[in-house]
Design a protein around this motif. Structure first.
Motif, PDB file in Angstrom:
ATOM      1  N   MET A  42      -4.939  -8.525  13.288  1.00 57.86           N
ATOM      2  CA  MET A  42      -4.090  -8.971  12.206  1.00 57.86           C
ATOM      3  C   MET A  42      -4.925  -9.884  11.311  1.00 57.86           C
ATOM      4  O   MET A  42      -5.674 -10.722  11.799  1.00 57.86           O
ATOM      5  N   GLY A  43      -4.809  -9.722  10.023  1.00 60.73           N
ATOM      6  CA  GLY A  43      -5.577 -10.529   9.081  1.00 60.73           C
ATOM      7  C   GLY A  43      -5.074 -11.955   8.983  1.00 60.73           C
ATOM      8  O   GLY A  43      -3.894 -12.240   9.196  1.00 60.73           O
ATOM      9  N   LEU A  44      -5.986 -12.863   8.671  1.00 58.44           N
ATOM     10  CA  LEU A  44      -5.663 -14.284   8.572  1.00 58.44           C
ATOM     11  C   LEU A  44      -4.549 -14.550   7.556  1.00 58.44           C
ATOM     12  O   LEU A  44      -3.616 -15.311   7.840  1.00 58.44           O
ATOM     13  N   ALA A  45      -4.612 -13.932   6.394  1.00 62.38           N
ATOM     14  CA  ALA A  45      -3.590 -14.155   5.366  1.00 62.38           C
ATOM     15  C   ALA A  45      -2.212 -13.735   5.866  1.00 62.38           C
ATOM     16  O   ALA A  45      -1.222 -14.443   5.647  1.00 62.38           O
ATOM     17  N   GLU A  46      -2.142 -12.610   6.553  1.00 65.69           N
ATOM     18  CA  GLU A  46      -0.860 -12.137   7.084  1.00 65.69           C
ATOM     19  C   GLU A  46      -0.310 -13.104   8.127  1.00 65.69           C
ATOM     20  O   GLU A  46       0.878 -13.399   8.147  1.00 65.69           O
ATOM     21  N   VAL A  47      -1.189 -13.611   8.984  1.00 64.38           N
ATOM     22  CA  VAL A  47      -0.756 -14.574  10.005  1.00 64.38           C
ATOM     23  C   VAL A  47      -0.272 -15.860   9.346  1.00 64.38           C
ATOM     24  O   VAL A  47       0.761 -16.404   9.725  1.00 64.38           O
ATOM     25  N   LYS A  48      -1.009 -16.337   8.346  1.00 66.55           N
ATOM     26  CA  LYS A  48      -0.604 -17.566   7.652  1.00 66.55           C
ATOM     27  C   LYS A  48       0.773 -17.406   7.017  1.00 66.55           C
ATOM     28  O   LYS A  48       1.599 -18.317   7.078  1.00 66.55           O
ATOM     29  N   ASN A  49       1.015 -16.264   6.410  1.00 65.58           N
ATOM     30  CA  ASN A  49       2.287 -16.034   5.722  1.00 65.58           C
ATOM     31  C   ASN A  49       3.444 -15.767   6.666  1.00 65.58           C
ATOM     32  O   ASN A  49       4.604 -15.879   6.266  1.00 65.58           O
ATOM     33  N   ASN A  50       3.152 -15.389   7.905  1.00 69.17           N
ATOM     34  CA  ASN A  50       4.200 -15.026   8.866  1.00 69.17           C
ATOM     35  C   ASN A  50       4.005 -15.712  10.213  1.00 69.17           C
ATOM     36  O   ASN A  50       4.295 -15.137  11.259  1.00 69.17           O
ATOM     37  N   PHE A  51       3.511 -16.952  10.190  1.00 71.43           N
ATOM     38  CA  PHE A  51       3.126 -17.616  11.427  1.00 71.43           C
ATOM     39  C   PHE A  51       4.263 -17.700  12.434  1.00 71.43           C
ATOM     40  O   PHE A  51       4.080 -17.385  13.616  1.00 71.43           O
ATOM     41  N   ASN A 109     -12.396 -12.126   7.472  1.00 63.96           N
ATOM     42  CA  ASN A 109     -13.429 -11.257   6.906  1.00 63.96           C
ATOM     43  C   ASN A 109     -13.679 -10.046   7.802  1.00 63.96           C
ATOM     44  O   ASN A 109     -14.823  -9.652   8.039  1.00 63.96           O
ATOM     45  N   ASN A 110     -12.583  -9.495   8.321  1.00 63.97           N
ATOM     46  CA  ASN A 110     -12.610  -8.301   9.184  1.00 63.97           C
ATOM     47  C   ASN A 110     -13.389  -8.483  10.485  1.00 63.97           C
ATOM     48  O   ASN A 110     -13.829  -7.522  11.085  1.00 63.97           O
ATOM     49  N   LYS A 111     -13.532  -9.741  10.920  1.00 60.90           N
ATOM     50  CA  LYS A 111     -14.190 -10.027  12.196  1.00 60.90           C
ATOM     51  C   LYS A 111     -13.247 -10.883  13.043  1.00 60.90           C
ATOM     52  O   LYS A 111     -12.558 -11.758  12.500  1.00 60.90           O
ATOM     53  N   PRO A 112     -13.213 -10.649  14.348  1.00 62.62           N
ATOM     54  CA  PRO A 112     -12.357 -11.482  15.206  1.00 62.62           C
ATOM     55  C   PRO A 112     -12.693 -12.958  15.024  1.00 62.62           C
ATOM     56  O   PRO A 112     -13.869 -13.340  14.993  1.00 62.62           O
ATOM     57  N   TRP A 113     -11.647 -13.766  14.845  1.00 62.30           N
ATOM     58  CA  TRP A 113     -11.854 -15.182  14.564  1.00 62.30           C
ATOM     59  C   TRP A 113     -11.219 -16.045  15.643  1.00 62.30           C
ATOM     60  O   TRP A 113     -11.876 -16.893  16.228  1.00 62.30           O
TER      61      TRP A 113
END
Length: 65
Positions: free
Chosen positions: A1-10, A29-33
């Motif tokens: 799941m992308g960071l922006a999506e997680v931030k918007n739907n935490f 940036n398409n890498k596991p964080w």
């Protein structure tokens, strides 16, 4: 799941992780964080809080100044 999506739907993401018990890998940036995962049943809330405080003690010391 992308960071922006997680931030918007935490709240939704964390509720789903808690409900299913399955961790979610967050990509930056398409890498596991980071991974969001439920607390294991063997850990109490106090244990989790103590581990968190230990891990970030340097940050808390800086903020206390």
């Amino acid at each position: 799941m992308g960071l922006a999506e997680v931030k918007n739907n935490f709240s939704r993401v964390t509720a789903e992780v808690n409900r299913t018990g399955r961790p979610v890998t967050v990509l930056k940036n398409n890498k596991p964080w980071v991974i969001i995962q439920p607390v294991s049943n063997s850990q109490s809330s106090l244990d989790v809080a103590v581990d968190f405080m230990d891990e970030y003690s340097d940050v808390f010391e800086k903020l206390a100044k």
